[in-house]
Motif scaffolding. Structure first.
Motif, PDB file in Angstrom:
ATOM      1  N   HIS A   1       0.822  -1.216   0.000  1.00 35.56           N
ATOM      2  CA  HIS A   1       0.000   0.000   0.000  1.00 35.56           C
ATOM      3  C   HIS A   1       0.859   1.270   0.000  1.00 35.56           C
ATOM      4  O   HIS A   1       0.542   2.227  -0.719  1.00 35.56           O
ATOM      5  CB  HIS A   1      -0.948  -0.015   1.195  1.00 35.56           C
ATOM      6  CG  HIS A   1      -2.060  -1.003   1.063  1.00 35.56           C
ATOM      7  ND1 HIS A   1      -3.209  -0.741   0.351  1.00 35.56           N
ATOM      8  CD2 HIS A   1      -2.201  -2.263   1.539  1.00 35.56           C
ATOM      9  CE1 HIS A   1      -4.010  -1.793   0.397  1.00 35.56           C
ATOM     10  NE2 HIS A   1      -3.417  -2.726   1.115  1.00 35.56           N
TER      11      HIS A   1
ATOM     12  N   HIS B   1      -7.251 -14.806  -1.054  1.00 39.46           N
ATOM     13  CA  HIS B   1      -6.493 -13.904  -1.918  1.00 39.46           C
ATOM     14  C   HIS B   1      -5.138 -14.548  -2.205  1.00 39.46           C
ATOM     15  O   HIS B   1      -4.756 -15.535  -1.571  1.00 39.46           O
ATOM     16  CB  HIS B   1      -6.306 -12.549  -1.234  1.00 39.46           C
ATOM     17  CG  HIS B   1      -6.269 -11.387  -2.186  1.00 39.46           C
ATOM     18  ND1 HIS B   1      -5.309 -11.246  -3.158  1.00 39.46           N
ATOM     19  CD2 HIS B   1      -7.080 -10.294  -2.305  1.00 39.46           C
ATOM     20  CE1 HIS B   1      -5.532 -10.127  -3.838  1.00 39.46           C
ATOM     21  NE2 HIS B   1      -6.603  -9.533  -3.342  1.00 39.46           N
TER      22      HIS B   1
ATOM     23  N   GLU C   1      -3.755  -8.297   1.750  1.00 41.88           N
ATOM     24  CA  GLU C   1      -4.293  -6.997   1.394  1.00 41.88           C
ATOM     25  C   GLU C   1      -5.088  -6.469   2.590  1.00 41.88           C
ATOM     26  O   GLU C   1      -5.715  -7.245   3.314  1.00 41.88           O
ATOM     27  CB  GLU C   1      -5.185  -7.127   0.156  1.00 41.88           C
ATOM     28  CG  GLU C   1      -5.578  -5.811  -0.460  1.00 41.88           C
ATOM     29  CD  GLU C   1      -6.460  -6.016  -1.683  1.00 41.88           C
ATOM     30  OE1 GLU C   1      -6.270  -5.321  -2.676  1.00 41.88           O
ATOM     31  OE2 GLU C   1      -7.354  -6.879  -1.626  1.00 41.88           O
TER      32      GLU C   1
ATOM     33  N   SER D   1     -10.207  -2.036  -8.654  1.00 42.05           N
ATOM     34  CA  SER D   1      -9.966  -2.847  -7.466  1.00 42.05           C
ATOM     35  C   SER D   1     -10.487  -2.153  -6.215  1.00 42.05           C
ATOM     36  O   SER D   1     -11.125  -2.775  -5.353  1.00 42.05           O
ATOM     37  CB  SER D   1      -8.464  -3.129  -7.327  1.00 42.05           C
ATOM     38  OG  SER D   1      -8.204  -3.895  -6.178  1.00 42.05           O
TER      39      SER D   1
ATOM     40  N   HIS E   1     -13.795  -3.612  -4.038  1.00 39.47           N
ATOM     41  CA  HIS E   1     -13.572  -4.049  -2.658  1.00 39.47           C
ATOM     42  C   HIS E   1     -14.602  -3.443  -1.718  1.00 39.47           C
ATOM     43  O   HIS E   1     -15.025  -4.064  -0.742  1.00 39.47           O
ATOM     44  CB  HIS E   1     -12.176  -3.630  -2.214  1.00 39.47           C
ATOM     45  CG  HIS E   1     -11.319  -4.804  -1.834  1.00 39.47           C
ATOM     46  ND1 HIS E   1     -11.818  -5.937  -1.238  1.00 39.47           N
ATOM     47  CD2 HIS E   1      -9.984  -5.014  -1.962  1.00 39.47           C
ATOM     48  CE1 HIS E   1     -10.840  -6.789  -1.010  1.00 39.47           C
ATOM     49  NE2 HIS E   1      -9.717  -6.255  -1.454  1.00 39.47           N
TER      50      HIS E   1
ATOM     51  N   HIS F   1     -12.227  -9.941  -8.946  1.00 43.35           N
ATOM     52  CA  HIS F   1     -11.564  -8.923  -8.125  1.00 43.35           C
ATOM     53  C   HIS F   1     -10.099  -9.279  -7.868  1.00 43.35           C
ATOM     54  O   HIS F   1      -9.216  -8.423  -7.968  1.00 43.35           O
ATOM     55  CB  HIS F   1     -12.280  -8.757  -6.790  1.00 43.35           C
ATOM     56  CG  HIS F   1     -11.445  -8.013  -5.789  1.00 43.35           C
ATOM     57  ND1 HIS F   1     -11.215  -6.664  -5.881  1.00 43.35           N
ATOM     58  CD2 HIS F   1     -10.736  -8.449  -4.726  1.00 43.35           C
ATOM     59  CE1 HIS F   1     -10.410  -6.288  -4.896  1.00 43.35           C
ATOM     60  NE2 HIS F   1     -10.111  -7.352  -4.181  1.00 43.35           N
ATOM     61  N   ILE F   2      -9.842 -10.539  -7.549  1.00 41.26           N
ATOM     62  CA  ILE F   2      -8.473 -10.947  -7.214  1.00 41.26           C
ATOM     63  C   ILE F   2      -7.570 -10.893  -8.450  1.00 41.26           C
ATOM     64  O   ILE F   2      -6.409 -10.496  -8.362  1.00 41.26           O
ATOM     65  CB  ILE F   2      -8.483 -12.345  -6.564  1.00 41.26           C
ATOM     66  CG1 ILE F   2      -9.188 -12.268  -5.215  1.00 41.26           C
ATOM     67  CG2 ILE F   2      -7.059 -12.871  -6.389  1.00 41.26           C
ATOM     68  CD1 ILE F   2      -9.428 -13.602  -4.556  1.00 41.26           C
TER      69      ILE F   2
ATOM     70  N   ALA G   1      -6.744  -7.325  -8.866  1.00 35.20           N
ATOM     71  CA  ALA G   1      -5.782  -6.927  -7.836  1.00 35.20           C
ATOM     72  C   ALA G   1      -4.375  -7.394  -8.194  1.00 35.20           C
ATOM     73  O   ALA G   1      -3.388  -6.687  -7.934  1.00 35.20           O
ATOM     74  CB  ALA G   1      -6.201  -7.502  -6.480  1.00 35.20           C
ATOM     75  N   ASN G   2      -4.260  -8.566  -8.809  1.00 37.76           N
ATOM     76  CA  ASN G   2      -2.950  -9.050  -9.249  1.00 37.76           C
ATOM     77  C   ASN G   2      -2.445  -8.272 -10.459  1.00 37.76           C
ATOM     78  O   ASN G   2      -1.244  -7.999 -10.573  1.00 37.76           O
ATOM     79  CB  ASN G   2      -3.024 -10.544  -9.572  1.00 37.76           C
ATOM     80  CG  ASN G   2      -2.993 -11.406  -8.331  1.00 37.76           C
ATOM     81  OD1 ASN G   2      -1.928 -11.727  -7.810  1.00 37.76           O
ATOM     82  ND2 ASN G   2      -4.155 -11.786  -7.831  1.00 37.76           N
TER      83      ASN G   2
ATOM     84  N   LEU H   1      -3.019  -5.201 -10.976  1.00 40.22           N
ATOM     85  CA  LEU H   1      -2.560  -3.925 -10.422  1.00 40.22           C
ATOM     86  C   LEU H   1      -1.108  -3.997  -9.971  1.00 40.22           C
ATOM     87  O   LEU H   1      -0.349  -3.030 -10.128  1.00 40.22           O
ATOM     88  CB  LEU H   1      -3.468  -3.534  -9.246  1.00 40.22           C
ATOM     89  CG  LEU H   1      -3.076  -2.310  -8.415  1.00 40.22           C
ATOM     90  CD1 LEU H   1      -3.060  -1.053  -9.278  1.00 40.22           C
ATOM     91  CD2 LEU H   1      -4.015  -2.138  -7.243  1.00 40.22           C
TER      92      LEU H   1
END
Length: 314
Positions: free
Chosen positions: A107, A178, A182, A260, A264, A275-276, A279-280, A282
């Motif tokens: 993050h 996941h 996260e 993402s 969420h 979504h996952i 997220a990957n 990203l």
């Protein structure tokens, strides 16, 4: 190892599930994941090496590109080795402390990458709107201070997150659905009131990626206003061409990030595996694509890269 619930309020180990519903194809998915990660390593190390060695590239835009490449390298390396271990060897275990470190690094470094994209937009604004003052505004000291301010912002805003997660009880399960740790994925496992944590996460996200994106939009509004006041079409096209690489980087970074973020918090009907996967993307795609964009579209980097390859072949 079979997955099982853990009723311990503070488990020492969590289990990463991977991509729910796609467990049977995760081994096949590991191949493109590995190739993307390898491309990101080679591309970003090449950018850093070329800019470091070529003194003619020691300009603000390229210094900021080095900062972005450094952040991208750490972001992808923070997540990918564990993801590949999960896909290849079914190594689902991750210690709670390692999980918290992963949350903080991902993050905070994503916020830093966003900040570096912002200062690259500022560089384009100064170069186009105040060309005669470009070298006096963006001095080496200013560039260094901007990079330091972005790094400090990322550390300060996201360092509370691991402490928030550590204080929460996890009596529901120790299984994280996941491929990596996260913040929101862990929040959903807690069996306590998490409203304050969610509000803080939302605020930190807005003060980094959200605010950065708004400032980038503002800078490009001014840039476009200046460009379309130029007398000739050729001059307008040439000036806009200097922004092409940066615009591609913006689209690559912010499109999956916003998807993402929104899914969420508001996308209850979005399938978990979608979504996952986003997220990957990203974490994996921008670090791979950014050096390609600048390597292909920036003539000076492309020429220097070809010189290096030719020299090694000889």
């Amino acid at each position: 190892m079979p997955l099982s619930n853990n009723t311990n309020l503070h488990p020492t180990i969590f289990l990463l599930l991977g991509i729910p519903g796609m467990e049977s194809v995760q081994l096949w998915l590991s191949m493109p994941f590995f190739l993307v990660y390898l491309s990101a390593l080679l591309g970003n190390f090449s950018i850093l090496f070329i800019i470091r060695k070529d003194s003619s590239l020691h300009e603000p835009m390229y210094f900021f590109l080095c900062m972005l490449s450094g952040a991208d390298l750490i972001i992808s390396t923070t997540a990918m080795p564990k993801i590949l271990s999960l896909f290849w060897f079914h190594d689902r275990k991750i210690y709670f402390e390692a999980c918290l470190i992963q949350v903080f690094l991902i993050h905070s470094l994503c916020s830093m990458a966003s900040g570096f994209i912002l200062v690259m937009a500022f560089d384009r604004y100064v170069a186009i709107c105040k060309p005669l003052r470009h070298n006096t505004i963006l001095t080496h000291k200013v560039i260094r201070n901007l990079g330091l301010a972005i790094a400090v912002r990322g550390v300060l805003l996201f360092s509370p997150q691991p402490f928030m997660l550590r204080w929460l009880p996890y009596c529901r399960t120790n299984i994280i659905p996941h491929t990596y740790c996260e913040f929101m994925a862990l929040i959903k496992l807690a069996c306590a009131e998490t409203r304050i944590c969610r509000i803080y996460s939302l605020t930190a996200a807005f003060l980094t990626g959200g605010l950065d994106f708004l400032l980038i939009i503002c800078s490009y509004v001014v840039i476009l206003y200046t460009v379309f006041r130029l007398p000739s079409k050729a001059a307008r096209l040439k000036t806009l061409g200097t922004c092409g690489s940066h615009v591609c980087v913006i689209l690559t970074a912010y499109t999956p990030a916003f998807f993402s973020f929104l899914t969420h918090r508001f996308g209850r009907n979005v399938s978990p595996h979608i979504h996952i996967l986003v997220a990957n993307i990203l974490l994996l795609v921008p670090p791979m694509v950014n050096p390609m964009i600048y390597g292909i579209r920036t003539k000076r980097i492309r020429e220097r890269f070809l010189q290096v390859i030719t020299f090694h072949k000889i």
